[in-house]
Design a protein around this motif. Structure first.
Motif, PDB file in Angstrom:
ATOM      1  N   LEU A  15     -11.379   6.395  -1.077  1.00 16.59           N
ATOM      2  CA  LEU A  15     -10.508   5.280  -1.498  1.00 16.59           C
ATOM      3  C   LEU A  15     -11.166   3.919  -1.330  1.00 16.59           C
ATOM      4  O   LEU A  15     -10.863   2.990  -2.071  1.00 16.59           O
ATOM      5  CB  LEU A  15      -9.204   5.305  -0.691  1.00 16.59           C
TER       6      LEU A  15
ATOM      7  N   TYR B  79      -6.892  -3.389  10.549  1.00 16.57           N
ATOM      8  CA  TYR B  79      -8.351  -3.133  10.481  1.00 16.57           C
ATOM      9  C   TYR B  79      -9.101  -4.412  10.157  1.00 16.57           C
ATOM     10  O   TYR B  79     -10.225  -4.599  10.606  1.00 16.57           O
ATOM     11  CB  TYR B  79      -8.717  -1.923   9.613  1.00 16.57           C
TER      12      TYR B  79
ATOM     13  N   ASP C  80      -5.193   7.058   6.575  1.00 21.06           N
ATOM     14  CA  ASP C  80      -5.822   7.348   5.288  1.00 21.06           C
ATOM     15  C   ASP C  80      -6.900   8.415   5.426  1.00 21.06           C
ATOM     16  O   ASP C  80      -8.062   8.122   5.717  1.00 21.06           O
ATOM     17  CB  ASP C  80      -6.443   6.037   4.763  1.00 21.06           C
TER      18      ASP C  80
ATOM     19  N   CYS D 287      -9.969   2.798  -4.914  1.00 22.87           N
ATOM     20  CA  CYS D 287      -8.556   2.412  -4.908  1.00 22.87           C
ATOM     21  C   CYS D 287      -8.355   1.181  -5.782  1.00 22.87           C
ATOM     22  O   CYS D 287      -9.206   0.288  -5.833  1.00 22.87           O
ATOM     23  CB  CYS D 287      -8.077   2.141  -3.490  1.00 22.87           C
TER      24      CYS D 287
ATOM     25  N   ILE E  18      -9.639  -6.629   0.672  1.00 23.24           N
ATOM     26  CA  ILE E  18      -9.164  -5.611   1.626  1.00 23.24           C
ATOM     27  C   ILE E  18      -9.894  -4.272   1.439  1.00 23.24           C
ATOM     28  O   ILE E  18     -10.244  -3.604   2.403  1.00 23.24           O
ATOM     29  CB  ILE E  18      -7.637  -5.448   1.482  1.00 23.24           C
ATOM     30  N   ARG E  19     -10.124  -3.908   0.173  1.00 23.06           N
ATOM     31  CA  ARG E  19     -10.802  -2.624  -0.050  1.00 23.06           C
ATOM     32  C   ARG E  19     -12.278  -2.698   0.345  1.00 23.06           C
ATOM     33  O   ARG E  19     -12.799  -1.759   0.962  1.00 23.06           O
ATOM     34  CB  ARG E  19     -10.666  -2.190  -1.511  1.00 23.06           C
TER      35      ARG E  19
ATOM     36  N   CYS F 142      -3.749  -2.270   6.928  1.00 20.93           N
ATOM     37  CA  CYS F 142      -4.987  -3.004   6.620  1.00 20.93           C
ATOM     38  C   CYS F 142      -5.059  -4.305   7.412  1.00 20.93           C
ATOM     39  O   CYS F 142      -6.139  -4.737   7.796  1.00 20.93           O
ATOM     40  CB  CYS F 142      -5.137  -3.242   5.127  1.00 20.93           C
TER      41      CYS F 142
ATOM     42  N   VAL G 220      -4.117   6.702  -4.609  1.00 19.37           N
ATOM     43  CA  VAL G 220      -3.286   6.325  -3.459  1.00 19.37           C
ATOM     44  C   VAL G 220      -1.798   6.508  -3.754  1.00 19.37           C
ATOM     45  O   VAL G 220      -1.018   6.826  -2.844  1.00 19.37           O
ATOM     46  CB  VAL G 220      -3.636   4.892  -2.984  1.00 19.37           C
TER      47      VAL G 220
ATOM     48  N   CYS H 218       0.841  -1.199   0.000  1.00 19.95           N
ATOM     49  CA  CYS H 218       0.000   0.000   0.000  1.00 19.95           C
ATOM     50  C   CYS H 218       0.879   1.253   0.000  1.00 19.95           C
ATOM     51  O   CYS H 218       1.690   1.429   0.912  1.00 19.95           O
ATOM     52  CB  CYS H 218      -0.922   0.011   1.223  1.00 19.95           C
TER      53      CYS H 218
ATOM     54  N   LYS I 286     -12.401  -2.194   3.909  1.00 17.80           N
ATOM     55  CA  LYS I 286     -12.219  -0.779   4.286  1.00 17.80           C
ATOM     56  C   LYS I 286     -13.579  -0.077   4.218  1.00 17.80           C
ATOM     57  O   LYS I 286     -13.946   0.703   5.092  1.00 17.80           O
ATOM     58  CB  LYS I 286     -11.216  -0.106   3.338  1.00 17.80           C
TER      59      LYS I 286
ATOM     60  N   GLN J 237      -1.062   1.847   4.687  1.00 17.73           N
ATOM     61  CA  GLN J 237      -2.292   1.660   5.472  1.00 17.73           C
ATOM     62  C   GLN J 237      -2.177   0.339   6.228  1.00 17.73           C
ATOM     63  O   GLN J 237      -1.901  -0.702   5.620  1.00 17.73           O
ATOM     64  CB  GLN J 237      -3.467   1.593   4.492  1.00 17.73           C
TER      65      GLN J 237
ATOM     66  N   ARG K  59      -6.446  -1.225  -5.284  1.00 16.90           N
ATOM     67  CA  ARG K  59      -6.221  -2.423  -4.456  1.00 16.90           C
ATOM     68  C   ARG K  59      -4.848  -3.071  -4.662  1.00 16.90           C
ATOM     69  O   ARG K  59      -4.757  -4.257  -4.920  1.00 16.90           O
ATOM     70  CB  ARG K  59      -7.298  -3.481  -4.731  1.00 16.90           C
ATOM     71  N   TYR K  60      -3.811  -2.257  -4.583  1.00 15.62           N
ATOM     72  CA  TYR K  60      -2.458  -2.820  -4.727  1.00 15.62           C
ATOM     73  C   TYR K  60      -2.193  -3.847  -3.617  1.00 15.62           C
ATOM     74  O   TYR K  60      -1.478  -4.818  -3.802  1.00 15.62           O
ATOM     75  CB  TYR K  60      -1.421  -1.688  -4.682  1.00 15.62           C
ATOM     76  N   CYS K  61      -2.812  -3.618  -2.468  1.00  9.79           N
ATOM     77  CA  CYS K  61      -2.676  -4.538  -1.326  1.00  9.79           C
ATOM     78  C   CYS K  61      -3.166  -5.946  -1.686  1.00  9.79           C
ATOM     79  O   CYS K  61      -2.558  -6.941  -1.311  1.00  9.79           O
ATOM     80  CB  CYS K  61      -3.485  -4.000  -0.151  1.00  9.79           C
TER      81      CYS K  61
HETATM   82  S1  SF4 Z   1      -7.307  -0.513  -0.810  1.00  7.84           S
HETATM   83 FE1  SF4 Z   1      -5.741   0.968  -1.467  1.00  7.84          FE
HETATM   84  S2  SF4 Z   1      -5.486   2.372   0.279  1.00  7.84           S
HETATM   85 FE2  SF4 Z   1      -6.562   0.558   1.034  1.00  7.84          FE
HETATM   86  S3  SF4 Z   1      -4.898  -0.738   1.798  1.00  7.84           S
HETATM   87 FE3  SF4 Z   1      -5.298  -1.353  -0.332  1.00  7.84          FE
HETATM   88  S4  SF4 Z   1      -3.801  -0.179  -1.558  1.00  7.84           S
HETATM   89 FE4  SF4 Z   1      -3.940   0.788   0.479  1.00  7.84          FE
END
Ligand code: SF4
Ligand code: FAD
Ligand code: SF4
Length: 449
Positions: free
Chosen positions: A65, A39, A59, A69, A88-89, A36, A399, A30, A92, A34, A71-73
């Protein structure tokens, strides 16, 4: 992508799929680090308030986001190696919707120093937040009547201005002032801001203008920049589209354009013309799939040559291409096939071939680098320019732009503290707690895509 929210129960079940990796791959991927993993742990324990607080700690644009976003995570999530990554997104979004997210950020002890941020897009807003919670007095200069930058062109079926408003409402107790409809560059100049008492300037100019095709006929009525079209739809201004719409481009803006055109002109045929093949499209794969589901016609390996028509556009002349050897960036270059021209009949053309920045009035000696995707950034460490108190930032997505702001403000704060004879310090808890920002346990190094 159109995101449907989880119910509480679905969110808890999804969060329980996370194996709480000792090394948090998702956090490393991320751009704003973040937390994540944390959370997700709190959602699995049904503590949505805690999850919202943890989310907002890193964030400040979480309400936006959690919907847009890229979603690189999730690309880095280990659960995804053998199946579907943890969402993950989506989680969020569950944290923001079911937890207490109407919190207000708290500034730490005022530094008595002012910083100007030029540009109120995601990079500028993140810079303002990072500086505001550290006790700086921040002025954000924005050339448009509203802040948000390109986020304000994202179609309403993906996110709305209400999401952005929720994010900005949390800034209310920070010493951050927005000066709208005020372009910096020619008047006032960057030097003037520094002379006027700003200790530093962060340039977050982004890419507010559109690129053109540079082919004959581009000035014909009915040929429109996609960015302007999306902005008009976003602002609720009337748009005039025909029945045969062609969108030129292969990125996310092109994808938003075809899908918005379908919604704005019910019954019209919408085609997308792209000069490479599907595999080479930079657009998010999910967006492409959804556009196909919505019956957009894709025409690959076609390069625009000319727009034709008498008083209005009537056709797009394209030449077929084949893909040659990879270029310096590793992408295969289109090679035209001589004599393969055809005309696609159309009455509306939306040009989505990229954006560019506007550096009019900015001094050349700042030594800015304009990236291939168009935004200017500092060439020095952590986006520093040749002037020690001027930084320049931007990014390929919301992001990433925010991540660049975080890096720049870390370095800018270090320099300003040194000048004030203070030791370097991490960002304080943005809710006024005792624990300053720290990397989560097990974090090793950033993963950037
Ligand atoms: S959804 Fe985006 S901001 Fe949230 S953790 Fe993943 S990469 Fe980071
Ligand atoms: C249609 C569309 C859809 C997108 N969808 C997504 C998505 O789903 N997810 C995602 O992550 N990213 C998406 N992006 C990309 C994302 O919006 C950008 O990467 C991001 O906005 C870049 O942020 P920025 O702050 O660097 O620049 P910008 O968003 O371009 O903001 C720059 C700001 O600076 C202002 N400005 C410029 N020059 C001056 C000046 N001289 N004085 C004062 N103000 C100035 C501009 O008016 C603008 O408000 C999308 C982009 C577009 C166009
Ligand atoms: S990488 Fe995936 S499984 Fe591991 S902590 Fe992050 S979300 Fe959970």
């Amino acid at each position: 992508m159109i995101l449907h929210a989880y119910s509480r129960e679905q969110a808890v079940l999804e969060a329980k799929r996370c194996i709480q990796c000792r090394r948090p791959w998702c956090v490393e991927a991320c751009p704003i680090t973040q937390d994540c993993r944390e959370y997700i742990r709190l959602i699995a324990a049904e503590d949505f308030d805690g999850a919202a607080r943890v989310t907002l700690r890193d964030d400040p644009m979480a309400s936006s986001l959690c919907k847009v976003c890229y979603r690189y995570c999730e690309d880095a999530c280990v659960v995804g190696k053998k199946g579907v990554p943890v969402a993950i997104r989506h989680l969020k979004r569950a944290a923001m919707e079911y937890g207490r997210s109407d919190l207000a950020y708290v500034a730490s002890r005022p530094t008595q120093e002012r910083v100007a941020v030029v540009g109120g897009g995601p990079a500028g807003l993140m810079a303002a937040w990072e500086l505001g919670v550290r006790g700086y007095s921040v002025t954000v200069y924005e050339r448009e009547p509203e802040v948000g930058g390109l986020v304000r062109t994202i179609p309403a079926y993906r996110m709305t201005d209400d999401d952005l408003r929720l994010d900005l409402a949390r800034f209310r107790d920070l010493d951050v002032r927005f000066v709208r409809s005020h372009r910096v560059g020619a008047e006032p100049k960057v030097d003037q801001l520094l002379h006027d008492g700003y200790a530093a300037v962060v340039l977050a100019l982004g890419t507010p203008d559109h690129r053109t095709l540079g082919i004959p006929g581009e000035g014909l009525p009915g040929v429109l920049p996609a960015l302007g079209f999306l902005r008009d739809v976003h602002e609720g201004r009337p748009v005039s589209l025909g029945k045969e719409i062609v969108v030129i481009g292969g990125g996310d803006v092109a994808m938003d354009s075809v899908r918005t055109a379908l919604r704005s002109a019910p019954g019209a045929s919408v085609s997308l013309v792209y000069r490479r093949d599907r595999k080479e499209m930079p657009a998010d794969a999910e967006e492409v799939r959804e556009a196909e589901d919505e019956r957009v016609r894709f025409l690959f390996l076609k390069a625009p040559v000319e727009l034709v028509g008498r008083e209005h556009v009537e056709g797009l002349v394209v030449r077929s291409v084949e893909l040659g050897p990879p270029d310096a960036g590793g992408r295969r270059s289109p090679v035209p096939i001589v004599g393969s021209e055809t005309t696609i009949p159309c009455d509306t053309v939306l040009v989505a071939v990229g954006q560019r920045t506007d550096l009019d009035g900015f001094p050349a000696d700042l030594d800015l680098k304009v990236t291939s995707q168009g935004w200017p950034e500092g060439k020095g460490p952590q986006h520093a320019t040749s002037h020690p108190r001027v930084f320049a930032i931007g990014g390929k997505s919301v992001v990433y732009a925010m991540g660049a702001a975080k890096e720049a403000v870390d370095e800018l704060d270090r320099r300003l503290r040194e000048h004030r004879h203070e030791a370097p310090a991490p960002r304080p808890d943005p809710f006024g707690g005792d624990t300053p920002f720290h990397l989560p346990a097990g974090y090793t190094k950033p993963i950037r895509s």
